[in-house]
Design an enzyme around this catalytic site. Structure first.
Site, PDB file in Angstrom:
ATOM      1  N   LYS A 191      42.078 -16.289  35.133  1.00  0.00           N
ATOM      2  CA  LYS A 191      41.048 -15.367  34.742  1.00  0.00           C
ATOM      3  C   LYS A 191      39.750 -15.305  35.856  1.00  0.00           C
ATOM      4  O   LYS A 191      38.913 -16.448  35.635  1.00  0.00           O
ATOM      5  CB  LYS A 191      40.247 -15.670  33.261  1.00  0.00           C
ATOM      6  CG  LYS A 191      39.911 -14.580  32.731  1.00  0.00           C
ATOM      7  CD  LYS A 191      38.692 -13.820  33.364  1.00  0.00           C
ATOM      8  CE  LYS A 191      37.429 -14.535  33.012  1.00  0.00           C
ATOM      9  NZ  LYS A 191      36.103 -13.785  33.359  1.00  0.00           N
ATOM     10  N   GLY A 244      32.531 -23.806  36.811  1.00  0.00           N
ATOM     11  CA  GLY A 244      31.376 -23.031  36.470  1.00  0.00           C
ATOM     12  C   GLY A 244      30.099 -23.767  35.546  1.00  0.00           C
ATOM     13  O   GLY A 244      30.232 -25.185  36.056  1.00  0.00           O
ATOM     14  N   SER A 245      29.465 -23.429  34.840  1.00  0.00           N
ATOM     15  CA  SER A 245      28.179 -24.135  34.434  1.00  0.00           C
ATOM     16  C   SER A 245      28.673 -25.120  33.464  1.00  0.00           C
ATOM     17  O   SER A 245      29.659 -25.125  32.697  1.00  0.00           O
ATOM     18  CB  SER A 245      27.198 -23.181  33.937  1.00  0.00           C
ATOM     19  OG  SER A 245      27.657 -22.743  32.608  1.00  0.00           O
ATOM     20  N   THR A 246      27.438 -26.354  33.302  1.00  0.00           N
ATOM     21  CA  THR A 246      27.980 -27.245  32.248  1.00  0.00           C
ATOM     22  C   THR A 246      27.888 -26.761  30.867  1.00  0.00           C
ATOM     23  O   THR A 246      28.816 -26.894  30.108  1.00  0.00           O
ATOM     24  CB  THR A 246      26.749 -28.251  32.665  1.00  0.00           C
ATOM     25  OG1 THR A 246      27.264 -29.083  33.844  1.00  0.00           O
ATOM     26  CG2 THR A 246      27.144 -29.435  31.359  1.00  0.00           C
ATOM     27  N   VAL A 248      28.894 -23.660  29.716  1.00  0.00           N
ATOM     28  CA  VAL A 248      30.056 -22.881  29.318  1.00  0.00           C
ATOM     29  C   VAL A 248      31.334 -24.121  29.297  1.00  0.00           C
ATOM     30  O   VAL A 248      32.196 -23.997  28.631  1.00  0.00           O
ATOM     31  CB  VAL A 248      30.469 -22.013  30.285  1.00  0.00           C
ATOM     32  CG1 VAL A 248      31.493 -21.202  30.167  1.00  0.00           C
ATOM     33  CG2 VAL A 248      28.996 -20.995  30.325  1.00  0.00           C
ATOM     34  N   GLY A 249      31.121 -25.063  30.252  1.00  0.00           N
ATOM     35  CA  GLY A 249      32.161 -26.112  30.232  1.00  0.00           C
ATOM     36  C   GLY A 249      32.364 -26.898  28.722  1.00  0.00           C
ATOM     37  O   GLY A 249      33.444 -26.937  28.407  1.00  0.00           O
ATOM     38  N   CYS A 300      27.887 -25.362  44.008  1.00  0.00           N
ATOM     39  CA  CYS A 300      27.883 -26.272  43.290  1.00  0.00           C
ATOM     40  C   CYS A 300      27.477 -27.584  43.788  1.00  0.00           C
ATOM     41  O   CYS A 300      26.812 -28.421  43.253  1.00  0.00           O
ATOM     42  CB  CYS A 300      28.927 -26.285  42.298  1.00  0.00           C
ATOM     43  SG  CYS A 300      30.575 -26.535  43.289  1.00  0.00           S
TER      44      CYS A 300
END
Length: 502
Positions: A191, A244-246, A248-249, A300
């Protein structure tokens, strides 16, 4: 070598958005009902691509294809040599299609075309490295359990893997994951970020051309809140790899708990550049300027915090700012530019918000700060704040833009405390001529990647990943294949078993 003028002439904008459907079970997939998302280039303000907004139903089709391909053994049970052959051919095709892939990458992401070309070719090198690993996946034997028992430890592919990739390095970050999952024998559903999906779709078609069996790699495009969420929750997916971002993680970890799937996460960073008084300041300044400007700071592992010894702070900041004055920001399709566009309006406003907050808080702005969004083209020049409080937002939060926060230290212990004084631990750079100080710093800094007298460099031979809230697991290197395997222990009875009831 193509000159700048030739490059600009050859790299025209498309007359209309180029439409690319999803890729499921070895073929392009879209129906009349699918809505297509039109991507406007952040460096040009015009429509360039269009990709389908997939649904949970589309995701189910892709997972079913991947599950069939795994369970029937068309990829999972062939030899490592056969898998390596396909991965090597994929690398060759990536190199052969570098210009097309780089063009799409620049149109969608806004990064300079020279950078896109470099990333595509470097990604091909990762596929070549992973091809070698496909032939060396192995376990252990234990011949010390007595004369009648042999112990075996086997590595087996984890199964169906979901890979969710970000918009900042869509092709390269996928290439740090996908070939290792394939080398292990897994099947995959990808995705990609909705803003930058096209190169992933192009890669899927190239993999079929390279000889990858149908269903082994599938790509479903669309919103993360729909497709990404469904992938993380799916009961027939055995592992999820998210970059990705923390925040969303954390949500991915929660969703993955539905079937206790294996999770790999590479998340945010607030990475320090630690400069001691004895460092080569010219070399450090050049690397610091590069580290904050690379990909317009949307990286990142960007060195967004400069932690410098007080005695050389003024001199170093002056050198960094002098170099940044030479950095060319602008037209991404012009190969002479160093910095391209910010990926979209939301990210542009977020970065501007941090810059304005720094000004309001009275932090010394010594360079940059100017931004432009004219014609829906988003550019921010590299920006330097001096005298930043290590507890402030500028020093603690991931900005994901070309903004450098400068703080000072007086002692070694203070430098390490400042470096480690954030929730993240993704990467760090250390600048010193003193070998003992360099080694001590390397040991004490909490980061998954450490560079000494260099920054943002390396190859696929070494693993990548984060400490603390920067992630879980490791990608690339030999550990990159291990990440996509499960260990199985077997005890083999060679002689007569001693019976419980004689």
């Amino acid at each position: 070598m193509v000159t700048t003028s030739e490059s600009k002439a050859a790299l025209n904008l498309p007359r209309e958005a180029i439409r690319t459907p999803m890729y499921i079970d070895g073929k392009h997939y879209a129906t009349a009902e699918h809505e297509f998302f039109t991507r406007r280039s952040p460096g040009h303000g015009v429509p360039v691509t269009a990709t389908a907004r997939g649904s949970r139903k589309d995701l189910d089709l892709a997972v079913s294809a991947a599950r069939r391909a795994f369970d029937d053994g068309r990829w999972s049970r062939i030899s490592g040599e056969e898998r390596a052959t396909v991965l090597l051919e994929a690398a060759r095709l990536i190199r052969a299609n570098c210009e097309t892939l780089a063009w799409f990458e620049t149109l969608e992401s806004g990064k300079p075309i020279a950078q896109s070309r470099g990333e595509i070719n470097a990604a091909a090198g990762i596929w070549e490295y992973a091809a070698g690993l496909a032939r060396v996946v192995h376990g252990d034997t234990h011949d010390t359990l007595g004369p009648d028992v042999l112990g075996l430890v086997m590595r087996q592919p984890v199964g169906v893997v979901g890979i969710v990739t970000p918009w900042n390095f869509p092709f390269f970050i996928l290439s740090e994951r996908l070939p290792f999952a394939l080398a292990a024998g897994c099947t995959v559903v990808v995705k990609p970020a909705e803003l930058t999906s096209t190169t992933t779709l192009k890669l899927a078609a190239l993999l079929t051309e390279a000889g990858l069996p149908d269903g082994v790699v599938n790509v479903v495009t669309g919103l993360g809140s729909v497709v990404g969420q469904a992938l993380a929750e799916h009961m027939d997916v055995d592992m999820i790899s998210f970059t990705g971002s923390t925040p969303v993680g954390r949500a991915v970890m929660t969703a993955a708990g539905a079937n206790m799937k294996k999770v790999g996460l590479e998340l945010g960073g607030k990475n320090p550049q630690i400069v001691f008084a004895d460092a080569d300041l010219d070399d450090a300044a050049d690397a610091i300027a590069f580290g904050i400007s690379f990909n317009a700071g949307q990286c990142c592992v960007s060195g967004s915090r400069l932690i410098v010894h007080r005695s050389v702070e003024g001199e170093l900041v002056e050198r960094v700012c002098a170099l940044l004055e030479k950095v060319r920001v602008g037209e991404p399709l012009d190969a002479s530019n160093h910095v391209g566009a910010i990926v979209e309006a939301r990210q542009f406003e977020k970065i501007r918000g941090f810059i304005e907050a720094g000004k309001r808080d009275g932090v010394q702005l010594v360079r940059g700060g100017r931004a432009s969004s004219e014609g829906e083209r988003f550019f921010i020049e590299p920006t330097v704040f001096r005298g930043v409080d290590p507890r402030s937002t500028l020093a603690q939060e991931e900005i994901f833009g070309p903004v450098l926060a400068v703080s000072t230290f007086d002692s070694f212990d203070e430098a390490i405390a400042l470096a480690n004084g954030v929730p993240y631990g993704l990467a760090a750079s250390i600048w010193t001529r003193d070998l003992q100080r360099a080694m001590k710093s390397m040991r004490e800094v909490q980061a998954g990647r450490v560079w000494i007298n260099c920054t943002i460099t390396g190859g696929p031979e070494l693993p990548i990943g984060g400490f603390k809230q920067s992630g879980i697991g490791r990608e690339t290197g030999r550990h990159g294949v291990d990440e996509y395997t499960e260990l199985k222990s077997a005890h083999v009875q060679l002689g007569n078993r001693t019976r419980w009831i004689g």
